[in-house]
Scaffold this motif. Structure first.
Motif, short mmCIF file in Angstrom:
data_model
loop_
_atom_site.label_atom_id
_atom_site.label_comp_id
_atom_site.label_asym_id
_atom_site.label_seq_id
_atom_site.Cartn_x
_atom_site.Cartn_y
_atom_site.Cartn_z
N GLY A 67 -1.13 10.88 9.51
CA GLY A 67 -1.81 9.47 9.80
C GLY A 67 -2.06 8.44 8.35
N ASP A 68 -3.22 7.95 8.37
CA ASP A 68 -3.64 7.37 7.14
C ASP A 68 -3.98 8.28 5.97
OD1 ASP A 68 -6.02 7.96 8.01
OD2 ASP A 68 -6.78 6.04 8.43
N THR A 69 -3.93 9.48 6.06
CA THR A 69 -4.28 10.30 4.95
C THR A 69 -3.00 11.18 4.69
OG1 THR A 69 -4.89 12.44 6.51
CG2 THR A 69 -6.59 10.51 5.52
N TYR A 96 2.09 8.71 -1.24
CA TYR A 96 1.30 8.41 0.25
C TYR A 96 1.90 7.43 1.13
CZ TYR A 96 -2.45 6.00 3.04
OH TYR A 96 -3.31 5.52 4.08
N GLY A 137 1.05 6.75 4.46
CA GLY A 137 0.18 6.17 5.57
C GLY A 137 0.28 4.86 5.66
N VAL A 138 1.32 4.23 5.22
CA VAL A 138 1.55 2.58 5.20
C VAL A 138 2.97 2.39 5.60
CG1 VAL A 138 -0.11 2.10 3.41
CG2 VAL A 138 2.18 2.59 2.69
#
Length: 218
Positions: free
Chosen positions: A81-83, A126, A128-129
């Motif tokens: 998810g966002d991590t 990253y 999570g975007v």
């Protein structure tokens, strides 16, 4: 004795990996041109590419979007998810980057724990975007002669999902590549317009691939 200088000629599909920095194939090179071609907008030139111009999120699309042009594969996925971070071999990522710039990723210039971070021989990106746009590159033509500057004409297609479709566009650009110390080619600039727009017929006159070059005379 009369000697004839080797002529400029298009690059065959199976020759790109032998010519380009990082050993990139033609589809992989298209993918990396896509990564930076939007920097100049529709009609602008692009010079001085650095690591800051590389959109690392795009380099995860081979895994996450099954993009067939991106051959990078993650070592593992950390978090969710966002991590979520996709973790790659740093050398493999830098092989891709090296076709555009000597300013490759390292622990000094890539230590943003949110966007990406280098740790030893790994780079965590990253994911999570999501991106609000999309793009693609198709190589249309090329002119190559070993040891000399190389020219690659391509179509850049841009689509935005966040703004009006009026902002979508297709444009023709030309990547200019020069050989490095190892003889492998790296992009030095990207010019708006086709090879002919920028350089006329000078490479066709010396062995290029336009129709007149393929005619025979008795």
């Amino acid at each position: 004795e009369i000697t004839t200088e080797a002529a400029y000629a298009p690059v065959a599909d199976d020759e790109w990996a032998e010519i380009l920095k990082g050993g990139l194939t033609k589809p992989e090179f298209e993918y990396m041109l896509r990564n930076v071609a939007g920097k100049g907008g529709k009609d602008g030139d692009i010079t001085g590419i650095t690591h800051d111009d590389i959109i690392l999120l795009y380099l995860t699309y081979g895994d996450r979007d099954n993009n067939s042009k991106c051959g990078l594969r993650a070592i593992r996925v950390d978090g969710s998810g966002d991590t979520e971070y996709y973790v790659y071999n740093l050398n493999e990522v830098n092989d891709y980057v090296s076709v555009l710039t000597d300013d490759i990723f390292n622990a000094d210039n890539c230590n943003d724990g949110f966007g990406a971070k280098v740790n030893g021989n790994e780079i965590s990106i990253y994911t999570g975007v999501s991106s609000a746009d999309d793009s693609d590159v198709e190589i249309l033509d090329s002119r190559y002669r070993s040891g000399d500057t190389m020219y690659v004409e391509f179509k850049y297609s841009y689509v935005t999902y966040a703004d009006s479709p009026d902002n979508n566009y297709d444009t023709i650009k030309t990547a200019v590549l020069d050989p490095k110390e190892d003889g492998k080619y790296q992009v030095s600039e990207i010019l708006a317009g086709s090879i002919k727009d920028n350089f006329g017929n000078q490479f066709d006159d010396n062995g290029g691939a336009d129709d007149s070059q393929n005619q025979t005379t008795d």
